[in-house]
Design a protein around this motif. Structure first.
Motif, mmCIF file in Angstrom:
data_model
loop_
_atom_site.group_PDB
_atom_site.id
_atom_site.type_symbol
_atom_site.label_atom_id
_atom_site.label_comp_id
_atom_site.label_asym_id
_atom_site.label_seq_id
_atom_site.Cartn_x
_atom_site.Cartn_y
_atom_site.Cartn_z
ATOM 1 N N TYR A 172 2.552 0.425 -9.198
ATOM 2 C CA TYR A 172 3.568 0.994 -8.319
ATOM 3 C C TYR A 172 4.759 1.456 -9.153
ATOM 4 O O TYR A 172 5.023 0.945 -10.235
ATOM 5 C CB TYR A 172 4.008 0.002 -7.238
ATOM 6 C CG TYR A 172 4.443 -1.348 -7.753
ATOM 7 C CD1 TYR A 172 5.768 -1.589 -8.129
ATOM 8 C CD2 TYR A 172 3.540 -2.397 -7.847
ATOM 9 C CE1 TYR A 172 6.166 -2.826 -8.594
ATOM 10 C CE2 TYR A 172 3.924 -3.641 -8.308
ATOM 11 C CZ TYR A 172 5.246 -3.848 -8.681
ATOM 12 O OH TYR A 172 5.634 -5.074 -9.139
ATOM 13 N N ARG A 196 -1.081 -4.919 -10.313
ATOM 14 C CA ARG A 196 -1.831 -6.018 -9.736
ATOM 15 C C ARG A 196 -3.314 -5.658 -9.822
ATOM 16 O O ARG A 196 -3.702 -4.533 -9.502
ATOM 17 C CB ARG A 196 -1.447 -6.271 -8.276
ATOM 18 C CG ARG A 196 -0.034 -6.788 -8.080
ATOM 19 C CD ARG A 196 0.199 -8.097 -8.822
ATOM 20 N NE ARG A 196 -0.712 -9.146 -8.397
ATOM 21 C CZ ARG A 196 -0.448 -9.994 -7.424
ATOM 22 N NH1 ARG A 196 0.684 -9.900 -6.738
ATOM 23 N NH2 ARG A 196 -1.304 -10.938 -7.120
ATOM 24 N N LEU A 215 -1.357 -4.737 2.843
ATOM 25 C CA LEU A 215 -2.027 -3.632 2.184
ATOM 26 C C LEU A 215 -3.505 -3.987 2.090
ATOM 27 O O LEU A 215 -3.883 -4.945 1.415
ATOM 28 C CB LEU A 215 -1.449 -3.394 0.784
ATOM 29 C CG LEU A 215 -2.114 -2.278 -0.030
ATOM 30 C CD1 LEU A 215 -1.856 -0.919 0.614
ATOM 31 C CD2 LEU A 215 -1.607 -2.285 -1.471
ATOM 32 N N ALA A 226 -3.394 -7.656 0.742
ATOM 33 C CA ALA A 226 -2.272 -8.172 -0.042
ATOM 34 C C ALA A 226 -0.990 -7.989 0.753
ATOM 35 O O ALA A 226 -0.829 -7.011 1.496
ATOM 36 C CB ALA A 226 -2.168 -7.441 -1.387
ATOM 37 N N ILE A 228 2.829 -7.040 1.384
ATOM 38 C CA ILE A 228 3.703 -5.992 0.864
ATOM 39 C C ILE A 228 5.140 -6.487 0.919
ATOM 40 O O ILE A 228 5.601 -6.983 1.955
ATOM 41 C CB ILE A 228 3.556 -4.690 1.670
ATOM 42 C CG1 ILE A 228 2.107 -4.203 1.637
ATOM 43 C CG2 ILE A 228 4.474 -3.607 1.133
ATOM 44 C CD1 ILE A 228 1.873 -2.960 2.469
ATOM 45 N N ILE A 249 3.761 -6.195 -4.472
ATOM 46 C CA ILE A 249 2.415 -6.471 -3.981
ATOM 47 C C ILE A 249 2.176 -7.962 -4.166
ATOM 48 O O ILE A 249 2.129 -8.461 -5.285
ATOM 49 C CB ILE A 249 1.353 -5.654 -4.746
ATOM 50 C CG1 ILE A 249 1.632 -4.158 -4.594
ATOM 51 C CG2 ILE A 249 -0.038 -5.976 -4.230
ATOM 52 C CD1 ILE A 249 0.677 -3.292 -5.362
ATOM 53 N N ILE A 252 -3.239 -11.593 -3.282
ATOM 54 C CA ILE A 252 -4.388 -10.872 -2.752
ATOM 55 C C ILE A 252 -5.410 -11.866 -2.226
ATOM 56 O O ILE A 252 -5.776 -12.815 -2.916
ATOM 57 C CB ILE A 252 -5.014 -9.971 -3.835
ATOM 58 C CG1 ILE A 252 -3.996 -8.914 -4.288
ATOM 59 C CG2 ILE A 252 -6.277 -9.302 -3.315
ATOM 60 C CD1 ILE A 252 -4.483 -8.042 -5.418
#
Length: 531
Positions: A172, A196, A215, A226, A228, A249, A252
Motif C-alpha cells: 500500500y 503484507r 478486505l 484482513a 482494514i 492491513i 489475515i
C-alpha cells in the motif's frame, strides 16, 4: 522523448537543451490530414562501411538510439543508430556495428523504438549556440546574493535492482486526503513496513474486494479476509478482544474450506453480503456470505459443473460472473476456447439453478434495477417490453423446458398421454424413453369454424379441456424383435423413464409483448407394463 542536461558552473546553471527525439511513425508528421509515411529505402552502402544513406526519410522522424532493420537475402539484420548526419530526403546514418555486406539500393528499412539512450549525446556532436542557455543562480543576479541550489534529490542504492514479482504480497502507498489536498498515492517508502504477505502455498492473489472494514483476499486456492485500518487481539478461543488502529492491513484470517477463485477472477459477482465466484481447480461454483463459503454448484448441478469447469480449453477461456439485479440471480457464462459456450443462472429464492440462456455475453453489470450485458463492444439492456421475448442481440430464439418422468422407479411403464398447465403457446417437440420415441405434438390452436374443429380431431395437437392442455402419445419407434407390429398409430411408449421437451416459438407472445409464455405443471398418464 526530450532531455535536458544541467551543469553547475560556479554560480550559474548551464542548461543544455536537447531537441526532441521521436521514433518513425506510421504517418508523416505535421501533415493535415495525416498521410501514410513513405517507407525509407537504402540509397547506397559499401562493404565494411558502417554508414547508410537513406532516401524518403523524414529527418525529424529518425532518432539516435533507435532500432533500424532490413532483410537481405532472407536474413534479418538489426542495428542501433548511433549518429545521424545531414537531413531532408537523404540522411546518413551511422550504425552500431559495421556492415560487412553491400546493401542493395532500394532495400526497405524498418525503424523501431528508441531502446538505447547511451548514444543520445552523439546526436548533438555539432554544438549549436541556441541549444545552450544560462540561468543565473543568484537571486536578482547581485554579487554575493543568496544562491539557489538544485534542491534535495532522492538517492538510494539498491543491491538487487532487478524486478521482483511477489504474487502473494499486498503493498500500500501513502495516504490520500481530498479535504487537505494530500495525495501520496504515488509514494512507496522502503523505510516503512507497507507490505503484507498471505500464504504463498495457496497460489497468487487474483482479486481483492473491500467490504465495510474487511478486505477480502481471493487467492487461487484460498479465500481470506484482513482488517482494514485496525488490528485485532484474539483470545485463546479465537475471539477478538480489542482492536487498534496501528495497521493499514491488519491480521489475515482464512475462511473455512479449501476453496479459492482459481484462475478466473472475472467470475466474481456481488450482491449485498453475498459474493459469487467459481473455482475451476475444484470444479465448483461458490457463494461467500456471512455463513461462510457454500458450494452452490452441488444444488443439482454437481456433475454438470464438474464437466464444464474441468474442460482443458477453459485455461485460456473465460468464466464471466454477473449479478442480474432485475431477476435477483447470479448469472455465469462459461466460455472455453473450444467447445460449447453456456450461460445459466442461480436463484437464491429457489436455491437452485433455474435456467439456461441463449445469449453469450462478454460481460454484464446491473445498474438501478436494470441488467445490462456487453457483446462485441455494444451494451444491451435486458427485460425491455418493447422487444419480443427471447430476443438477444437482435437474434430471436425459441424457449424450451426439458423434464424427466420417473414414477415407480425400476418398474417398466407405458406412457399414454401428457398434459400441462400454462399458456397455450407450448408444443411437445420431443418425448422419448430409453427404447421408444413419440411423435411431436403441436401447440393448441383454437378452432373458430366447424371444419377447424373437425380437423383438430385428426391432428396431433394439444386439446384444451377445463383450462388444461392434453394430448395422446403416438409411438413412432421401429418395431423391435419379439413385438407385434401395429403401425405408427399405436398409443403410448414404453420404458422405465421418459424425457419430454416443451418448446414455444413465442408466436402468440409477439402479438402482445407484455404477455408471457408460462408453464406451471406437467404430468403424464401411464400404466405398468406386464412382466
Amino acid at each position: 522523448m526530450s532531455a535536458t542536461i544541467e551543469i553547475k558552473y560556479y554560480n550559474s546553471f548551464w542548461l543544455k537543451k536537447m531537441a526532441t527525439i521521436v521514433a518513425v511513425s506510421d504517418v508523416e508528421p505535421n501533415s493535415s490530414p495525416p498521410v501514410p509515411n513513405t517507407a525509407p529505402t537504402v540509397g547506397n552502402q559499401t562493404a565494411g562501411n558502417n554508414t547508410l544513406s537513406i532516401v524518403n526519410a523524414d529527418a525529424d522522424s529518425v532518432g539516435v538510439g533507435q532500432i533500424v532493420s532490413y532483410t537481405l537475402s532472407g536474413t534479418l539484420y538489426t542495428f542501433t543508430i548511433i549518429k545521424k548526419d545531414a537531413g531532408g530526403t537523404n540522411t546518413v546514418l551511422t550504425l552500431s556495428l559495421p556492415l560487412t555486406t553491400t546493401v542493395v539500393v532500394g532495400t526497405v528499412l524498418t525503424f523501431g523504438k528508441i531502446i538505447n539512450n547511451a548514444w543520445l549525446p552523439s546526436r548533438y556532436a555539432t554544438t549549436v549556440d541556441r541549444d545552450w542557455y544560462i540561468e543565473e543562480a543568484r537571486i536578482r543576479g547581485g554579487y554575493d546574493n543568496t544562491s539557489v541550489d538544485f534542491g534535495v534529490k532522492a538517492y538510494i542504492v539498491d543491491d538487487s535492482p532487478n524486478r521482483e514479482k511477489l504474487i502473494s504480497t499486498l503493498i500500500y502507498s501513502g495516504v490520500f486526503n481530498s479535504k487537505t489536498g494530500v495525495n501520496n498515492t504515488n509514494q512507496f517508502s522502503v523505510a516503512d513496513d507497507i507490505t503484507r504477505t498471505v500464504d504463498p502455498a495457496q497460489g497468487s492473489i487474483q482479486k481483492l474486494y473491500a467490504e465495510d472494514t474487511n478486505l477480502i483476499i481471493f487467492q487461487e486456492l484460498k479465500v481470506s479476509r484482513a482488517l482494514i485500518d485496525k488490528d485485532a487481539v484474539y483470545s485463546a478461543e479465537g475471539q477478538p478482544m480489542t482492536t487498534s488502529g496501528a495497521q493499514v492491513i491488519g491480521q489475515i484470517q482464512s475462511y473455512a474450506g479449501n476453496y479459492g477463485i482459481g484462475s478466473h477472477p472475472e467470475s466474481f459477482a456481488v450482491y449485498g453480503y453475498r459474493k459469487y465466484f467459481t473455482d475451476n481447480y475444484q470444479n465448483v461454483v461458490l457463494r461467500l456470505s456471512q455463513d461462510g463459503i457454500t458450494e452452490i454448484s452441488a444444488y443439482g448441478m454437481l456433475d454438470y459443473f464438474r464437466d464444464q469447469l474441468s474442460n482443458p480449453s477453459l485455461v485460456d477461456g473465460y468464466v464471466y460472473g454477473m449479478w442480474d439485479m432485475h431477476n435477483k440471480q447470479y448469472v455465469v457464462s462459461i466460455q472455453p476456447t473450444s467447445g460449447e459456450n453456456v450461460t445459466l443462472s442461480f436463484d437464491e429464492e429457489s436455491n437452485g439453478w433455474t435456467s439456461f440462456f441463449s445469449y453469450i455475453p462478454n460481460f454484464g453489470i446491473s445498474l438501478r434495477n436494470n441488467f445490462y450485458t456487453i457483446n462485441e463492444g455494444k451494451i444491451w439492456k435486458h427485460y425491455i417490453n418493447s422487444v419480443p421475448k427471447a430476443t438477444f442481440y437482435n437474434t430471436f430464439y425459441k424457449s424450451n423446458v426439458t423434464l424427466v418422468f420417473n414414477p415407480n422407479v425400476s418398474v417398466s411403464k407405458s406412457f399414454l398421454t401428457i398434459n400441462y398447465e400454462g399458456t397455450q403457446n407450448w408444443g411437445l417437440t420431443s418425448f422419448y424413453t430409453e427404447t421408444d420415441n413419440s411423435a411431436i405434438v403441436q401447440q393448441y390452436f383454437f378452432p373458430s369454424t366447424l371444419s377447424g374443429l373437425e380437423d383438430q380431431l385428426f391432428q396431433n395437437k394439444f386439446k384444451k379441456k377445463e383450462n388444461k392442455y392434453f394430448a395422446n402419445i403416438l409411438n413412432i419407434s421401429a418395431v423391435q424383435r419379439g413385438e407385434v407390429e401395429w403401425g405408427q398409430s399405436i398409443s403410448g411408449i414404453k420404458g422405465f423413464y421418459s424425457t419430454a421437451t416443451f418448446t414455444t416459438d413465442n408466436a402468440t407472445v409477439d402479438a402482445n409483448l407484455n404477455e408471457k409464455a408460462e408453464l406451471y405443471a406437467v404430468s403424464a398418464e401411464y400404466v405398468e407394463s406386464s412382466y
